[in-house]
Design a protein around this motif. Sequence first.
Motif, PDB file in Angstrom:
ATOM      1  N   LYS A  53      -5.370 -22.540  32.692  1.00 23.22           N
ATOM      2  CA  LYS A  53      -4.436 -22.146  33.746  1.00 23.22           C
ATOM      3  C   LYS A  53      -4.932 -22.541  35.137  1.00 23.22           C
ATOM      4  CE  LYS A  53      -6.769 -17.841  33.300  1.00 23.22           C
ATOM      5  NZ  LYS A  53      -6.689 -16.605  32.571  1.00 23.22           N
ATOM      6  N   ASP A  73      -5.575 -21.473  38.603  1.00 21.33           N
ATOM      7  CA  ASP A  73      -5.686 -20.198  39.279  1.00 21.33           C
ATOM      8  C   ASP A  73      -5.230 -20.264  40.737  1.00 21.33           C
ATOM      9  OD1 ASP A  73      -7.730 -21.523  40.590  1.00 21.33           O
ATOM     10  OD2 ASP A  73      -9.164 -20.873  39.078  1.00 21.33           O
ATOM     11  N   LEU A  74      -4.582 -21.345  41.067  1.00 18.43           N
ATOM     12  CA  LEU A  74      -4.127 -21.495  42.438  1.00 18.43           C
ATOM     13  C   LEU A  74      -3.214 -20.340  42.826  1.00 18.43           C
ATOM     14  CD1 LEU A  74      -3.197 -25.253  42.317  1.00 18.43           C
ATOM     15  CD2 LEU A  74      -5.262 -24.199  43.182  1.00 18.43           C
ATOM     16  N   LYS A 128     -19.985 -21.008  35.978  1.00 16.78           N
ATOM     17  CA  LYS A 128     -19.349 -22.297  35.744  1.00 16.78           C
ATOM     18  C   LYS A 128     -17.860 -22.071  35.909  1.00 16.78           C
ATOM     19  CE  LYS A 128     -22.831 -23.750  32.462  1.00 16.78           C
ATOM     20  NZ  LYS A 128     -23.083 -24.550  31.253  1.00 16.78           N
ATOM     21  N   GLY A 129     -17.507 -20.816  35.932  1.00 19.88           N
ATOM     22  CA  GLY A 129     -16.096 -20.453  36.025  1.00 19.88           C
ATOM     23  C   GLY A 129     -15.305 -21.259  37.026  1.00 19.88           C
ATOM     24  N   SER A 130     -14.040 -21.272  36.818  1.00 20.27           N
ATOM     25  CA  SER A 130     -13.086 -21.932  37.704  1.00 20.27           C
ATOM     26  C   SER A 130     -13.512 -23.316  38.140  1.00 20.27           C
ATOM     27  CB  SER A 130     -12.824 -21.074  38.941  1.00 20.27           C
ATOM     28  OG  SER A 130     -13.776 -21.277  39.925  1.00 20.27           O
ATOM     29  N   ALA A 131     -13.842 -24.148  37.198  1.00 18.80           N
ATOM     30  CA  ALA A 131     -14.177 -25.536  37.512  1.00 18.80           C
ATOM     31  C   ALA A 131     -12.890 -26.119  38.054  1.00 18.80           C
ATOM     32  CB  ALA A 131     -14.602 -26.277  36.257  1.00 18.80           C
ATOM     33  N   PRO A 132     -12.999 -27.076  38.961  1.00 19.89           N
ATOM     34  CA  PRO A 132     -11.803 -27.658  39.571  1.00 19.89           C
ATOM     35  C   PRO A 132     -10.644 -27.781  38.592  1.00 19.89           C
ATOM     36  CG  PRO A 132     -13.726 -28.770  40.344  1.00 19.89           C
ATOM     37  CD  PRO A 132     -14.182 -27.764  39.327  1.00 19.89           C
ATOM     38  N   SER A 133      -9.679 -26.985  38.745  1.00 15.57           N
ATOM     39  CA  SER A 133      -8.500 -26.960  37.883  1.00 15.57           C
ATOM     40  C   SER A 133      -8.551 -27.782  36.600  1.00 15.57           C
ATOM     41  CB  SER A 133      -7.291 -27.418  38.700  1.00 15.57           C
ATOM     42  OG  SER A 133      -7.458 -28.766  39.059  1.00 15.57           O
ATOM     43  N   ARG A 134      -7.796 -27.404  35.674  1.00 19.53           N
ATOM     44  CA  ARG A 134      -7.620 -28.078  34.374  1.00 19.53           C
ATOM     45  C   ARG A 134      -8.842 -28.821  33.834  1.00 19.53           C
ATOM     46  NH1 ARG A 134      -5.241 -33.265  34.428  1.00 19.53           N
ATOM     47  NH2 ARG A 134      -3.769 -33.183  32.733  1.00 19.53           N
ATOM     48  N   LEU A 135      -9.221 -28.489  32.643  1.00 20.38           N
ATOM     49  CA  LEU A 135     -10.257 -29.277  31.966  1.00 20.38           C
ATOM     50  C   LEU A 135     -10.319 -28.764  30.553  1.00 20.38           C
ATOM     51  CD1 LEU A 135     -13.659 -27.799  32.353  1.00 20.38           C
ATOM     52  CD2 LEU A 135     -12.252 -27.543  34.357  1.00 20.38           C
TER      53      LEU A 135
END
Lengths: 259, 259
Positions: free
Chosen positions: A5, A7-8, A252-259
Amino acid sequence: MLRMKQDLTDTHRTMQVVNHIRALIENGTLQPGDKIPPEREFARSLNISRASLRTGIGYLAAMGVMKVRHGVGTFVADGPAEFGKASFSLMGVLHGFQSWQMFEVRLIIESNLAALAAERAKEEHHTALAEEVAEIFASIDSPSDFLIHDVLFHRILSQASGNPILAALMETITSALYDKRRKTVERSTDLRESAEMHRMIYRAIRARDPVEARRLMEQHLRMAQAAQGMERPTARKTIDGIARPRTLQLDKGSAPSRL
Amino acid sequence: MLRMKQDLTDTHRTMQVVNHIRALIENGTLQPGDKIPPEREFARSLNISRASLRTGIGYLAAMGVMKVRHGVGTFVADGPAEFGKASFSLMGVLHGFQSWQMFEVRLIIESNLAALAAERAKEEHHTALAEEVAEIFASIDSPSDFLIHDVLFHRILSQASGNPILAALMETITSALYDKRRKTVERSTDLRESAEMHRMIYRAIRARDPVEARRLMEQHLRMAQAAQGMERPTARKTIDGIARPRTLQLDKGSAPSRL
DNA sequence: CCACCCTAGAGGTCAGACCACAGTATACAC
DNA sequence: GTGTATACTGTGGTCTGACCTCTAGGGTGG
């Protein structure tokens, strides 16, 4: 697998407004200083409620892209770029920013700013810089005025660096440091020495000597730091504010969107 | 004489909410990851309307201090510090940020980050860094995975620097650069060389050699920049986006509040 | 035991009335 | 005629309360 998802903070309508205005700025319809239509009218033209429009505007205002003036109107920001004044102090309490860290960052950024300015400054910058140096010397007996021109000097230097991003970062740090400085400057006694440093830095920039400009700027800032007793603590303790241990998670959470 | 008014976006109620939450965070009542009470309830306890509360929350969410999840609740941010993802791109279109400027900033900040990490990294950081280097080598045939671990490597390095402010600035730049990189990495052929650079940087940090770490990081970034053809233009022309001349005003405006 | 659906709880949006502020026009007094 | 006080207009700020949408979890039937 990992995060999917986005998180924006992109709540439907809010982002719709943000993107709309962003587009208006990108295609030049809206320029810094311009006024946007009244909320009621603008909301109607976008087919959304006034409340939603306000949410979007609030979002933009929060990060300093727009300025809202009660009873007057809403405008596109036009001052020096900056990443949310309040933002910094909020982030500060949240992540435990400390004074020595601010100085460290300032030292790094501003010394490079000085070096770049020495390489790229144009005539107009030299002029403006020289003027501020003069003002600084003229304000040696008035701490408050001194600080004003001190800030102005550094701001012009930022612009002379030719890198608005770096300038914006510097502005962000500076505004956070301003209040603290305003208190200490009052009882400062050797403003003359500081004024002299500004003059030397100016001369180095004028002479297009990046190495010297950087060296002087570093010296200047270290002196300023020492004057306020904010060196980095040798031990691991907090200088101001409450100590905030906070288990340092290698999130490591919230790595730059989508992966 | 100059500006007298405080241009802060401090609309009564909004700031009231922001300060309230700020206080809750400062005194430890609210910690990263915590959930705040439901809007209706929270609004009642603060004696303000839900709408006003939402304005304040929106403000905090805009600068990344809080995260709102539709249908779930509102939480205090817990990821790596960052100055508003969207903020940067918005500021970008507004002040005409360009790619080479982003790289220049990254070069400056990250090289210093590497040097600091070499001086201050703890055992746990060394370990995490080593792991990512391994992952990077393991992902040499998968550009998308490679990029993920690349980002992670740099993020850990930021934390190892011991300066969260610098890390936050870096994070801001990085997330703005991420999308662009995601496209180019796909057709990148010499990931092996990049992987090797990461390993060398790691070794320099491990050996606590700030000078070498800085040198390698600079080299690494210059190579990356060259790979994406984003060097600074020799002439004065725009690389991407529309050219935005914008009469460079040495705006003295909005000097740090009151003066 | 698993899949599906329903529901409670939380945020998102809407509508419209009313408040507060800033700037300007107007009217009155001098 | 001048000047100050007042009223008006336009614009953002706040409040209410109803209704929509999403998420997560629990219940129910297969």
